[in-house]
Design a protein around this motif. Structure first.
Motif, PDB file in Angstrom:
ATOM      1  N   VAL A   1      20.503  82.997 114.345  1.00 19.96           N
ATOM      2  CA  VAL A   1      22.202  82.690 114.964  1.00 19.96           C
ATOM      3  C   VAL A   1      22.826  81.903 115.595  1.00 19.96           C
ATOM      4  N   PHE A   2      24.364  81.502 114.855  1.00 22.43           N
ATOM      5  CA  PHE A   2      25.086  80.214 115.350  1.00 22.43           C
ATOM      6  C   PHE A   2      26.631  80.733 115.307  1.00 22.43           C
ATOM      7  N   ARG A   3      26.412  80.496 116.932  1.00 24.50           N
ATOM      8  CA  ARG A   3      27.539  80.589 117.794  1.00 24.50           C
ATOM      9  C   ARG A   3      28.628  79.034 118.100  1.00 24.50           C
ATOM     10  N   GLY A   4      29.721  80.211 118.512  1.00 25.39           N
ATOM     11  CA  GLY A   4      31.295  79.053 118.529  1.00 25.39           C
ATOM     12  C   GLY A   4      31.595  78.080 117.803  1.00 25.39           C
ATOM     13  N   ILE A   5      31.659  78.092 116.355  1.00 22.36           N
ATOM     14  CA  ILE A   5      31.376  77.188 115.026  1.00 22.36           C
ATOM     15  C   ILE A   5      32.954  77.758 115.595  1.00 22.36           C
ATOM     16  N   PRO A   6      33.808  76.307 115.883  1.00 19.41           N
ATOM     17  CA  PRO A   6      35.763  76.239 114.705  1.00 19.41           C
ATOM     18  C   PRO A   6      36.325  76.986 113.970  1.00 19.41           C
ATOM     19  N   TYR A   7      37.031  77.615 112.941  1.00 15.35           N
ATOM     20  CA  TYR A   7      37.481  77.773 112.000  1.00 15.35           C
ATOM     21  C   TYR A   7      39.011  77.122 112.187  1.00 15.35           C
ATOM     22  N   ALA A   8      39.164  76.964 113.266  1.00 18.43           N
ATOM     23  CA  ALA A   8      40.720  76.519 113.280  1.00 18.43           C
ATOM     24  C   ALA A   8      40.606  75.582 114.732  1.00 18.43           C
ATOM     25  N   GLN A   9      41.669  74.744 115.071  1.00 15.40           N
ATOM     26  CA  GLN A   9      41.743  74.257 115.959  1.00 15.40           C
ATOM     27  C   GLN A   9      42.267  74.504 116.689  1.00 15.40           C
ATOM     28  N   PRO A  10      41.934  73.852 118.077  1.00 14.33           N
ATOM     29  CA  PRO A  10      42.433  74.743 119.393  1.00 14.33           C
ATOM     30  C   PRO A  10      44.000  75.240 119.665  1.00 14.33           C
ATOM     31  N   PRO A  11      44.317  76.161 119.712  1.00 12.79           N
ATOM     32  CA  PRO A  11      45.627  76.837 119.569  1.00 12.79           C
ATOM     33  C   PRO A  11      46.695  76.308 120.923  1.00 12.79           C
ATOM     34  N   VAL A  12      46.491  74.729 121.543  1.00 14.32           N
ATOM     35  CA  VAL A  12      46.773  74.683 122.963  1.00 14.32           C
ATOM     36  C   VAL A  12      47.516  73.280 122.202  1.00 14.32           C
ATOM     37  N   GLY A  13      48.413  72.635 123.270  1.00 13.91           N
ATOM     38  CA  GLY A  13      49.437  71.873 123.511  1.00 13.91           C
ATOM     39  C   GLY A  13      50.491  71.991 121.864  1.00 13.91           C
ATOM     40  N   ALA A  14      51.096  70.937 121.376  1.00 17.21           N
ATOM     41  CA  ALA A  14      51.770  71.180 120.233  1.00 17.21           C
ATOM     42  C   ALA A  14      51.375  72.634 119.844  1.00 17.21           C
ATOM     43  N   LEU A  15      50.140  73.216 119.335  1.00 16.49           N
ATOM     44  CA  LEU A  15      49.262  73.677 118.071  1.00 16.49           C
ATOM     45  C   LEU A  15      49.875  75.546 118.969  1.00 16.49           C
ATOM     46  N   ARG A  16      49.744  75.334 120.438  1.00 15.54           N
ATOM     47  CA  ARG A  16      50.156  76.799 121.489  1.00 15.54           C
ATOM     48  C   ARG A  16      51.855  77.224 120.330  1.00 15.54           C
ATOM     49  N   PHE A  17      51.259  78.861 120.174  1.00 14.20           N
ATOM     50  CA  PHE A  17      51.960  79.625 119.342  1.00 14.20           C
ATOM     51  C   PHE A  17      52.557  79.369 118.121  1.00 14.20           C
ATOM     52  N   ALA A  18      51.929  78.166 117.202  1.00 12.83           N
ATOM     53  CA  ALA A  18      51.581  77.583 116.031  1.00 12.83           C
ATOM     54  C   ALA A  18      50.724  78.654 115.365  1.00 12.83           C
ATOM     55  N   ALA A  19      50.767  78.326 113.862  1.00 14.67           N
ATOM     56  CA  ALA A  19      49.888  78.830 112.820  1.00 14.67           C
ATOM     57  C   ALA A  19      48.747  78.106 112.966  1.00 14.67           C
ATOM     58  N   PRO A  20      47.637  78.507 112.998  1.00 16.04           N
ATOM     59  CA  PRO A  20      46.193  78.129 112.956  1.00 16.04           C
ATOM     60  C   PRO A  20      45.838  77.601 112.745  1.00 16.04           C
ATOM     61  N   ALA A  21      45.838  76.267 113.284  1.00 14.60           N
ATOM     62  CA  ALA A  21      45.797  74.507 111.593  1.00 14.60           C
ATOM     63  C   ALA A  21      43.438  74.723 111.197  1.00 14.60           C
ATOM     64  N   PRO A  22      44.141  73.856 110.209  1.00 14.33           N
ATOM     65  CA  PRO A  22      42.404  73.913 110.335  1.00 14.33           C
ATOM     66  C   PRO A  22      41.487  72.884 110.633  1.00 14.33           C
ATOM     67  N   PRO A  23      40.454  73.059 110.831  1.00 16.46           N
ATOM     68  CA  PRO A  23      39.439  73.081 111.979  1.00 16.46           C
ATOM     69  C   PRO A  23      39.079  71.191 111.653  1.00 16.46           C
ATOM     70  N   HIS A  24      38.874  70.187 112.156  1.00 20.89           N
ATOM     71  CA  HIS A  24      38.769  69.599 112.257  1.00 20.89           C
ATOM     72  C   HIS A  24      37.489  68.872 111.834  1.00 20.89           C
ATOM     73  N   ARG A  25      36.927  68.677 110.949  1.00 17.59           N
ATOM     74  CA  ARG A  25      35.486  67.597 110.481  1.00 17.59           C
ATOM     75  C   ARG A  25      34.618  66.787 112.194  1.00 17.59           C
TER      76      ARG A  25
END
Length: 519
Positions: free
Chosen positions: A24-48
Motif C-alpha cells: 500500500v502507498f498512501r497520500g501520494i499527491p497527484y496535483a498541487q495543494p489547491p490553496v493560495g493562488a491555486l484555490r478555486f483554480a483547475a488542478p496544477a501538476p504535482p511538484h517533483r
C-alpha cells in the motif's frame, strides 16, 4: 517482504508498506495543494521531489460539508492511495474508485475502501481524494466550474503516467464510484477531457444531480451572501478559511427547504452545490450525450438498491410518519411531468403515503438515473450490465431494507468497517459473507474482462442481476417505474417557475454516516 516496497513514479520515489500480503502507498499527491493562488483554480501538476517520499499515511481530508465534526487537517488534499498485489508485476487490471459522497465529502481513508480483498484477487486499487462542496462545485464567475471533476481527471492522468510502476496496466483501468461518485463516473463518461483515461466504468446508485448554470449561479450567490462576501467570486471567497467555508455550507444545505419555491427539486437533495451543465466541459447531461450519439458507450456495470430511500427516512426519523399531503407533494415535485403523479397512483393503486413517498424518492434520486444510464450507454454502442441489490440489511429488525450504501462494504469485502457494522451488524451473517464474495467476484470479473458474469442489459430485454441470498438474472424488477419514466431523461435541476406543494424536508446528502461514503 521485510524490506518496505519502493516505487519510482514520474514525480519521484515513494515508499509504502506491506500489509496483508499486498503493498500500500498512501497520500501520494497527484496535483498541487489547491490553496493560495491555486484555490478555486483547475488542478496544477504535482511538484517533483528529490529523495524518497514516505507514502505510509493517508493525505489530509478535504474540507467536508457534513453534520459531523472532523478537525481541520493539512492543505495537501489532492492525494491518492494505491493498493497493489505486487509492485513488481505487470499488466494487472486497475480500479480507480472515486470516494465522493453527496458532492460534500471525499474520504479515501475510510476503512470501507480497504483494498485488501480486491488486491488479493489480483486488482490494483486506487482511491482518490478530490475537492467537494464549495471548493469543488461553487459556481464562481472567475473560476473554472466543476473543479471536483477536474481533480478526478487529474488523478486519472496520474494513473496513466504511473500505474505501470505499481504493476498495473494503464490500458485496463476501470473507474468506479457510488452515489455522488457514480454521478461523477457518469459525467466522466461523456467529458472530452476524460477520453482515453479509462476503459470501463462501474456506477452504483447514480444520482441525477446536475444543475443548470442559472440555478448554480443563484445558489452560489445566496451562499456567498450568507458569508457576507462581496460577490460570488473566487476573489471574494479566497481568504475565507476552507473549513469555515465547509461548515457554513453544511448550515446552508440544512436550510434548503426555504428555497423550495424557486429551486424546486434541488432542495430535496441536501446539496446546493453540485456539478453544473456549464456548456463547455459538461455541455449536457450524460444521458442526453450518450443517447444523442455525442459520447461513445463503453463496458459499464451499473446498478442500484431496491430500497434506496429507506436509509434516509429511517435515519432522519421520518420513516412511518409520511402523510397523504407528503405523498402528493413528493409526487408533484419529483415525478416526471406533466402526469407523473397520476401515473404513480395508477401503477401502485394499493400503495399508501409511505410507499408512494419512498418509491418516488428512490426512483427520482437514484433508481431511474441508474437504469437510464444503462440504457443510454447501450444506445451509444456500449455494453451495460445492470444489477439491483435486494438483500435486506439485517440490523434494526430489517427496517432498512436493501438500502443506499449497503452494497459498498459487500463489494469491498469490508463488512467490519463502521458502515458495514451499522448496516449488517457486528457479526456478519453467513449470507452476507456469501453475497459479499459474489459481488466481489463480479467486480473482479468485470474489471478484468468487461463481463461480470450475467447477461447484458439490452433494449427490449432489460435483463438485470438481482443480488440476494439466491441471486438471479431476471427482467428489470422495477418495470412499473421504468414505464412511468419512459421518455424522461434526468433533466438538470433548474430554477422553478411555479410554486410546488411543500413537504417535510429530508436532507438526503447530509444524513450522518451514509453521507461520508455515499449520498
Amino acid at each position: 517482504m521485510s524490506e518496505r516496497p519502493r516505487v519510482r513514479t514520474a514525480e519521484g520515489v515513494v515508499q509504502g508498506l506491506w500489509r496483508q500480503g499486498h503493498a500500500v502507498f498512501r497520500g501520494i499527491p497527484y496535483a498541487q495543494p489547491p490553496v493560495g493562488a491555486l484555490r478555486f483554480a483547475a488542478p496544477a501538476p504535482p511538484h517533483r521531489w528529490e529523495g524518497t517520499k514516505q507514502a505510509v499515511e493517508f493525505g489530509p481530508v478535504v474540507p467536508l460539508s457534513l453534520p459531523i465534526e472532523v478537525p481541520p487537517q493539512g492543505t495537501d488534499w489532492l492525494t491518492l492511495n494505491v493498493g497493489t498485489p505486487d509492485p513488481g508485476a505487470a499488466g494487472l487490471p486497475v480500479l480507480v474508485w472515486i470516494t465522493v459522497g453527496g458532492y460534500l465529502s471525499a474520504v479515501s481513508s475510510d476503512p470501507m475502501y480497504d483494498p485488501a480483498a480486491l488486491a488479493e484477487a489480483g486488482v490494483v486499487v486506487v482511491t482518490i481524494n478530490c475537492r467537494v462542496g464549495a471548493e469543488g462545485f461553487a459556481f464562481l464567475d472567475d473560476a473554472p466550474p466543476n473543479r471536483g471533476l477536474l481533480d478526478q481527471i487529474a488523478a486519472l492522468e496520474w494513473v496513466q503516467r504511473n500505474i505501470a510502476a505499481f504493476g498495473g496496466d494503464p490500458g485496463q483501468v476501470t473507474v468506479g464510484g457510488m452515489s455522488a461518485g457514480a454521478g461523477s463516473v457518469a459525467a466522466l463518461l461523456t467529458m472530452t477531457s476524460a477520453r482515453g483515461l479509462f476503459r470501463r466504468a462501474m456506477a452504483h446508485s447514480v444520482p441525477g444531480l446536475f444543475s443548470t448554470p442559472a440555478l448554480a449561479r443563484q445558489a452560489t450567490a445566496a451562499f456567498a451572501d450568507r458569508l457576507g462576501a462581496a460577490a460570488p467570486t473566487a476573489e471574494a471567497l479566497r481568504d475565507i478559511d476552507p473549513w469555515y467555508l465547509a461548515a457554513e455550507l453544511t448550515a446552508f444545505n440544512a436550510g434548503l427547504h426555504a428555497h423550495r419555491e424557486s429551486w424546486g427539486r434541488l432542495t430535496e437533495t441536501g446539496t446546493a452545490l453540485c456539478p453544473v451543465i456549464d456548456g463547455e466541459m459538461l455541455p449536457e447531461t450524460p444521458w442526453l450525450a450518450l443517447t444523442g450519439g455525442r459520447a461513445s458507450g463503453i463496458d459499464l456495470l451499473v446498478g442500484h438498491a431496491r430500497d434506496e430511500f429507506r436509509y434516509f427516512s429511517v435515519m432522519s426519523g421520518k420513516h412511518g410518519t409520511f402523510t397523504e399531503q407528503d405523498a402528493q407533494a413528493a409526487l408533484e415535485l419529483l415525478a416526471p411531468q406533466p402526469d407523473g403523479a397520476r401515473a404513480y397512483r395508477a401503477a401502485f393503486p394499493q400503495a399508501g403515503p409511505e410507499e408512494l413517498v419512498e418509491t418516488v424518492y428512490s426512483d427520482a434520486l437514484f433508481r431511474m438515473p441508474s437504469q437510464k444510464l444503462a440504457e443510454a450507454n447501450a444506445a451509444a454502442g456500449g455494453t451495460s450490465y445492470l444489477f439491483e441489490l435486494c438483500w435486506v440489511a439485517p440490523v434494526l429488525g430489517g427496517i432498512l431494507g436493501a438500502c443506499h450504501s449497503l452494497d459498498l462494504p459487500l463489494a469491498f469485502g469490508t463488512l467490519d468497517c463502521p458502515v458495514g457494522t451499522q448496516l449488517i451488524g457486528e457479526q456478519a451473517p453467513p449470507e452476507a459473507v456469501a453475497l459479499s464474495r459474489e459481488l466481489q467476484q463480479a467486480w473482479v470479473r468485470f474489471i478484468t474482462t468487461g463481463d461480470p458474469g450475467w447477461s447484458a442489459h439490452r433494449p427490449g430485454e432489460h435483463l438485470t442481476r438481482v443480488l440476494d441470498t439466491e441471486s438471479k438474472t431476471v427482467p428489470y424488477p422495477e418495470q412499473a417505474s421504468r414505464q412511468i419514466w419512459a421518455g424522461h431523461s434526468p433533466d438538470p435541476f433548474d430554477l422553478q417557475p411555479l410554486a410546488r406543494p411543500s413537504m417535510s424536508s429530508i436532507p438526503i446528502a447530509s444524513t450522518p454516516r451514509a453521507s461520508r461514503s455515499g449520498g
